[in-house]
Design an enzyme around this catalytic site. Structure first.
Site, PDB file in Angstrom:
ATOM      1  CB  SER A  76      45.231  22.073 -21.791  1.00  0.00           C
ATOM      2  OG  SER A  76      44.281  21.682 -22.760  1.00  0.00           O
ATOM      3  CG  HIS A 111      48.799  22.126 -24.272  1.00  0.00           C
ATOM      4  ND1 HIS A 111      49.977  21.497 -24.637  1.00  0.00           N
ATOM      5  CD2 HIS A 111      47.830  21.185 -24.419  1.00  0.00           C
ATOM      6  CE1 HIS A 111      49.725  20.246 -24.983  1.00  0.00           C
ATOM      7  NE2 HIS A 111      48.424  20.028 -24.866  1.00  0.00           N
ATOM      8  CG  ASP A 113      44.961  19.697 -26.031  1.00  0.00           C
ATOM      9  OD1 ASP A 113      46.006  19.029 -26.167  1.00  0.00           O
ATOM     10  OD2 ASP A 113      44.630  20.237 -24.955  1.00  0.00           O
ATOM     11  CG  MET A 132      41.835  16.539 -30.004  1.00  0.00           C
ATOM     12  SD  MET A 132      40.813  15.876 -28.672  1.00  0.00           S
ATOM     13  CE  MET A 132      41.725  16.476 -27.238  1.00  0.00           C
ATOM     14  CG  HIS A 164      49.065  17.647 -27.814  1.00  0.00           C
ATOM     15  ND1 HIS A 164      48.442  17.146 -26.693  1.00  0.00           N
ATOM     16  CD2 HIS A 164      49.540  16.564 -28.492  1.00  0.00           C
ATOM     17  CE1 HIS A 164      48.542  15.829 -26.686  1.00  0.00           C
ATOM     18  NE2 HIS A 164      49.181  15.451 -27.762  1.00  0.00           N
ATOM     19  CG  MET A 173      46.243  14.505 -29.531  1.00  0.00           C
ATOM     20  SD  MET A 173      45.289  14.959 -28.087  1.00  0.00           S
ATOM     21  CE  MET A 173      45.403  16.737 -28.195  1.00  0.00           C
ATOM     22  CG  MET A 219      49.976  11.773 -24.661  1.00  0.00           C
ATOM     23  SD  MET A 219      49.425  13.457 -24.398  1.00  0.00           S
ATOM     24  CE  MET A 219      47.769  13.211 -23.756  1.00  0.00           C
ATOM     25  N   GLY A 243      42.633  12.540 -26.072  1.00  0.00           N
ATOM     26  CA  GLY A 243      41.296  12.696 -26.649  1.00  0.00           C
ATOM     27  C   GLY A 243      40.354  13.553 -25.834  1.00  0.00           C
ATOM     28  CG  ASP A 300      48.673  16.958 -22.340  1.00  0.00           C
ATOM     29  OD1 ASP A 300      47.781  17.262 -21.524  1.00  0.00           O
ATOM     30  OD2 ASP A 300      48.563  17.110 -23.577  1.00  0.00           O
ATOM     31  N   GLY A 312      45.665  14.785 -16.765  1.00  0.00           N
ATOM     32  CA  GLY A 312      45.441  14.553 -15.338  1.00  0.00           C
ATOM     33  C   GLY A 312      46.446  15.239 -14.427  1.00  0.00           C
TER      34      GLY A 312
HETATM   35  C1  DX5 Z   1      44.126  15.343 -23.763  1.00  0.00           C
HETATM   36  C2  DX5 Z   1      44.823  16.638 -24.060  1.00  0.00           C
HETATM   37  C3  DX5 Z   1      45.190  17.404 -22.864  1.00  0.00           C
HETATM   38  C4  DX5 Z   1      44.008  17.791 -22.013  1.00  0.00           C
HETATM   39  C5  DX5 Z   1      44.459  17.745 -20.603  1.00  0.00           C
HETATM   40  O1  DX5 Z   1      44.099  14.518 -24.857  1.00  0.00           O
HETATM   41  O2  DX5 Z   1      46.004  16.436 -24.788  1.00  0.00           O
HETATM   42  O3  DX5 Z   1      45.990  18.530 -23.150  1.00  0.00           O
HETATM   43  O4  DX5 Z   1      43.515  19.065 -22.262  1.00  0.00           O
HETATM   44  O5  DX5 Z   1      43.368  17.977 -19.790  1.00  0.00           O
HETATM   45  P1  DX5 Z   1      43.423  17.633 -18.252  1.00  0.00           P
HETATM   46  O6  DX5 Z   1      44.544  18.461 -17.651  1.00  0.00           O
HETATM   47  O7  DX5 Z   1      42.090  18.005 -17.755  1.00  0.00           O
HETATM   48  O8  DX5 Z   1      43.720  16.165 -18.145  1.00  0.00           O
HETATM   49 ZN    ZN Z   2      47.403  18.182 -24.941  1.00  0.00          ZN
END
Ligand code: DX5
Ligand code: ZN
Length: 222
Positions: free
Chosen positions: A8, A31, A33, A35, A64, A66, A135, A140, A173, A175
Site C-alpha cells: 500500500s 495498492h 488507497d 479516501m 481501494h 474508501m 478489512m 482510514g 488489508d 495491520g
Molecule cells: C487503511 C488502508 C490500508 C493501509 C494499510 O484504511 O486501506 O491499505 O494502507 O496500512 P498498514 O499496512 O500500515 O495497516
Molecule cells: Zn487499502
C-alpha cells in the site's frame, strides 16, 4: 492460487511515489488507497495521482476506494488505468450493478467489508466479484494494529467462496506484517495488502519477498 502481495502506497513517501513504486517491483500489485474525508476521516489521492502512477508503475494498480457514492465515482478509476477497483459495500447503493459495470469496463471488481460488516448477507453476490476485501483494521489510516477479531470472518468468507464455486480472490488489508500475515493466510486469505510493514522497512523489496514467503508457507500448511 499463489499468494499475492500488494504494497500500500499510503505509507510511502508521497513526495517521491515513483521511487516507492520502483522499490517494490517484486510485488504483484500496487495498492492505492483513495479516501474522501467523508466515508473515512482522512483525505489521500484521487484520479490525477492514479493516472500518474499508471504511467510509472510496472505492476497493475489495485485501487481501494474508501469513498462515498462509489456508484458514481468508481468507473472513472478504471478509465484512469486501474486494473482492479474495490468499493466498500457500506457506501454502495447498487453493488451488483457497480461490479458488473467495472467488469464490463475491463477491470477486476472488488468489494470491501469494514470490520463490523458481516460477510454472510453477501454470499449470493460472490459470483459477481473478482475479489472480496476483508478489512483487518477500521479503514482510514495506515499503521494501525491488526484486528484478530476479523480472523473468523476471513475463514467464513473462504468457506463461502468455496461453496459458491466462483473464482474470487480473498484480500486482507490493515495491520498485515511479518507478525500477522501467517494468521491471515491460515484463515484463507490469498491477497495481502501491507503498507507500513513494507514502506517502513529498510528494504521494501526484501520485505515483500519475506511476506510472500511467510504467507506461502502458511497457505501450504493447509
Ligand atoms: C487503511 C488502508 C490500508 C493501509 C494499510 O484504511 O486501506 O491499505 O494502507 O496500512 P498498514 O499496512 O500500515 O495497516
Ligand atoms: Zn487499502
Amino acid at each position: 492460487m499463489d499468494v499475492q502481495i500488494a504494497p500500500s502506497l499510503l505509507s510511502a513517501d508521497f513526495a517521491n511515489l515513483a521511487a516507492a513504486v520502483r522499490s517494490v517491483e517484486g510485488a504483484d500489485w500496487l495498492h492505492v488507497d483513495v479516501m474522501d474525508n467523508h466515508f473515512v476521516p482522512n483525505l489521500t489521492v484521487g484520479l490525477p495521482v492514479v493516472e500518474a502512477l499508471v504511467g510509472v508503475a510496472s505492476r497493475p494498480l489495485d485501487c481501494h476506494l474508501m469513498i462515498d457514492d462509489p456508484d458514481r465515482w468508481a468507473p472513472a478509476y478504471v478509465e484512469a488505468g486501474a486494473a482492479s477497483v474495490t468499493f466498500h459495500v457500506e457506501a454502495c447503493a447498487a453493488p451488483v450493478r457497480l461490479a458488473r459495470e467495472l467488469r464490463v469496463q475491463g477491470a477486476r471488481a472488488g468489494m470491501a467489508l469494514k470490520p463490523a460488516t458481516s460477510v454472510e448477507p453477501y454470499a449470493d453476490l460472490l459470483p459477481e466479484l473478482d475479489m472480496l476485501l476483508i478489512m483487518t483494521v477500521e479503514p482510514g489510516f495506515g499503521g494501525q494494529r491488526f484486528l484478530d477479531v476479523c480472523l473468523p470472518k476471513i475463514r467464513r468468507a473462504r468457506d463461502l467462496i468455496g461453496a459458491s464455486g466462483a473464482d474470487v480472490w480473498l484480500q486482507v488489508d490493515g495491520g498485515v506484517s511479518a507478525d500477522t500475515i501467517e494468521r491471515c493466510a491460515d484463515a484463507g486469505a490469498d491477497v495481502f495488502v501491507a503498507g507500513s510493514a513494507v514502506f517502513g522497512a529498510d528494504d521494501p523489496g526484501a520485505m515483500v519477498a519475506t511476506l510472500r514467503k511467510l504467507a506461502d508457507a502458511a497457505a501450504r500448511r493447509h
